[in-house]
Enzyme design. Sequence first.
Site, PDB file in Angstrom:
ATOM      1  N   LYS A 173      13.064  -5.797  -8.867  1.00 48.40           N
ATOM      2  CA  LYS A 173      11.905  -6.835  -9.300  1.00 48.40           C
ATOM      3  C   LYS A 173      10.586  -6.041  -9.494  1.00 48.40           C
ATOM      4  O   LYS A 173      10.075  -5.579  -8.817  1.00 48.40           O
ATOM      5  CB  LYS A 173      11.634  -7.840  -8.291  1.00 48.40           C
ATOM      6  CG  LYS A 173      10.796  -9.062  -8.726  1.00 48.40           C
ATOM      7  CD  LYS A 173       9.097  -8.606  -8.860  1.00 48.40           C
ATOM      8  CE  LYS A 173       8.512  -9.662  -9.563  1.00 48.40           C
ATOM      9  NZ  LYS A 173       7.174  -9.333  -9.763  1.00 48.40           N
ATOM     10  N   GLU A 248       6.373   0.888   1.648  1.00 49.91           N
ATOM     11  CA  GLU A 248       5.103   1.879   1.537  1.00 49.91           C
ATOM     12  C   GLU A 248       4.206   0.890   1.051  1.00 49.91           C
ATOM     13  O   GLU A 248       3.865   0.382  -0.164  1.00 49.91           O
ATOM     14  CB  GLU A 248       5.939   2.836   0.321  1.00 49.91           C
ATOM     15  CG  GLU A 248       4.961   3.932   0.254  1.00 49.91           C
ATOM     16  CD  GLU A 248       3.757   3.703  -0.964  1.00 49.91           C
ATOM     17  OE1 GLU A 248       2.764   3.543  -0.636  1.00 49.91           O
ATOM     18  OE2 GLU A 248       4.206   3.794  -1.940  1.00 49.91           O
ATOM     19  N   CYS A 282      -2.482   4.346  -3.925  1.00 57.07           N
ATOM     20  CA  CYS A 282      -2.506   4.167  -2.608  1.00 57.07           C
ATOM     21  C   CYS A 282      -2.747   5.172  -1.783  1.00 57.07           C
ATOM     22  O   CYS A 282      -3.244   5.299  -0.350  1.00 57.07           O
ATOM     23  CB  CYS A 282      -1.077   3.451  -2.049  1.00 57.07           C
ATOM     24  SG  CYS A 282       0.361   4.644  -2.630  1.00 57.07           S
ATOM     25  N   GLU A 379      -9.389  -1.532   0.948  1.00 58.32           N
ATOM     26  CA  GLU A 379      -8.751  -0.541   0.036  1.00 58.32           C
ATOM     27  C   GLU A 379      -9.579  -0.834  -1.386  1.00 58.32           C
ATOM     28  O   GLU A 379      -9.671  -1.993  -1.392  1.00 58.32           O
ATOM     29  CB  GLU A 379      -7.191  -0.550  -0.026  1.00 58.32           C
ATOM     30  CG  GLU A 379      -6.765   0.388  -0.902  1.00 58.32           C
ATOM     31  CD  GLU A 379      -5.040   0.149  -0.839  1.00 58.32           C
ATOM     32  OE1 GLU A 379      -4.367   1.232  -0.936  1.00 58.32           O
ATOM     33  OE2 GLU A 379      -4.559  -0.707  -0.318  1.00 58.32           O
TER      34      GLU A 379
END
Length: 475
Positions: A173, A248, A282, A379
């Site tokens: 996906k 992750e 990230c 973040e």
Amino acid sequence: MITKKLYINGEWTESYSGKTYDVTNPATNKVISRVAYGSAEETKSAVKAARDAFPGWAALTAKERAGYLISLYELMMKEKEDLAKLITLEMGKPIKEAMGEIDLAAEYLLWNAEEGKRIYGESIPASTPSKRIQVIKQPIGPVGAITPWNFPVSMLTRKLGPALAAGCTVVVKPASKTPSCAIRLFELSEQANFPNGVLNLVIGSSKDIGNELIENPAIKKITFTGSTSVGKRLIEGSSHQVKKVSMELGGHAPFIVFDDANLEDAAEGAVVSKYRNSGQTCICLNRLYVHKSIKKQFENILTKKVKSLKIGNGLDESTEVGPLVDEEALKKVEHQVEDALKKGATLLTGGKRSDNKGLFYEPTLLANAASDMEISYEETFGPVAPIYTFETEEEVIMAANNTEYGLAAYFYTNDLGRSIRVSEKLEYGIVGVNDPAPTVVQAPFGGVKQSGLGREGGHQGIEEYLETKFVSIKF
């Protein structure tokens, strides 16, 4: 406009409902493709195909599976420019960075093609003469892989490479923002003659597709790259069947510049870490800690470098900073900068939307950042670097570790002892010492704390797709 389709059991298919959606280029806000929008029913079909294909794929020799991966690697390298262009069109990444991503993505296939040949077992001395004890490794089974938009090809092959080499079949996906990258890779896999059902692609509702992957007992493992909040939901859902997971997740990387560092190198490293992919990475710098004694000097060097970065459409080869992926991402960056300035930060450069059409934000530097600012703990995923100061090694290590995240950390020093001490004390899965870009296929990638579970890459990556079986033979 031709609708791009889903790929299930070796066939390209429209969504069962006929539903589609449009994909836009963030640099121009123009529609660039129309894609079939799948849901749970298409996912069920894909899972069934993966389940049915699994025994045959797992029974192949490692060398045979490697042959398919090597063929796909070769096709990717032939199509490198076209694949890179798709990345740039769909999420805005500068074309030079996109080309680098394709190189890395293809390497994950080549590396794992060889790693599959090195899935070793063990023979253990038995307790009695009439027994033999063996440990063997076997593929875990069909895998559900959910991949992000910021590295839409390399994050895909980083999962496909080890899964396929281990003998698993896969239902993918991809991110809805970057479907064409995955579709093109699956077209290449068809050219590489992968058996039907080994690779399946379902695009559409994240909730419906994700729930089916979690709830369908034929899926034995979930692998996900994305936000920590979504990762937690996937872990929770997978726990009901005790599915194996590898995650992750988010990061909030500290980047520390000690007073003995080469300031020119450190500033260049900060630019590479923070502004690559417009800060939509990230593992990129989120907090920049600079020793108090070099603060002004370092800020002057870094500000000059940041001001020189060229913003523009990623298809222009001179572009260094492209657009953000969507309006929501742009608004988040604006909010964090406004919040920091209200709470006392000083703007060194940038700080607003670019004049370019599209979803651009100027590369931004904020001095005098403080821990109560939202940018200090949320973040960012944008081209903004807040600068903090520190005085002692112990102080900055404590500040760097003061986060729920633990994916990547960086520091610059010319002191050998400090390089060892600090790298061991930082609570992160990846540490770059005088290195702003540590990611390589031959090393494990992953985080600690709320940044994830498991590792991708290196010889460790393929272990995530294997079960260990103990066999005791009495005769």
